[in-house]
Enzyme design. Sequence first.
Site: not given
Length: 185
Positions: A11, A87, A126, A128, A139
């Site tokens: 996004k 949101r 990634r 992380r 999440r």
Amino acid sequence: MAILGRQGSGKGTQSLRIAESYGCVHVSTGDMLRAAVAAGTDLGRQASEVMEAGGLVGDDIMNGIVAERLAEPDIEAAGVLLDGFPRTSDQADALQQILADLGHRLTIAINIDVPVQEVTQRMMARGRSDDTEEAISRRLALYEEQTAPLRDWFSERGLLVTVDGLGAESQVFDRVSAAIDDRLQ
Ligand code: AMP
């Protein structure tokens, strides 16, 4: 315009390309809040705890920030791509009012659709430290819970366009711009 999509959906990248290609201003409420936290403003102090806990900053605060930002002259001239706002359905109602007060209206909400399994793989890749499989799935579940009513809100008003977010960045952008061009005609 507004853009929706799970974390890891691309996004952010698509937002930058839309802003560049259509000459509109990219307004990311996440970026605005992170800047306020970094600058240590009152807003930053109020927002930082909520953001760290993965919660949502209150609607009153968010609606105020966005109303102020949208009243600035660069947006009057160029139009806006909202990223991260609204949101919630309450924020969407507020946005409609803010835009009406400024003599504008929403034209399209672009939903970049990438399946949960694929975004999970992208985020794991990634590497992380906060990207454990459990944290990612928490999440994503939260996103689903928060955003499903919002998709309905846009859809009921004929504003929602879902774009397949799988494939190369430029392929996805071709689909996004076709959807926008179709709507702006
Ligand atoms: P983002 O970069 O869009 O993922 O936003 C980062 C964080 O900022 C979110 O996890 C929320 O805590 C907060 N945030 C950003 N936009 C909003 C919004 N429209 N309403 C409430 N909280 C927001």
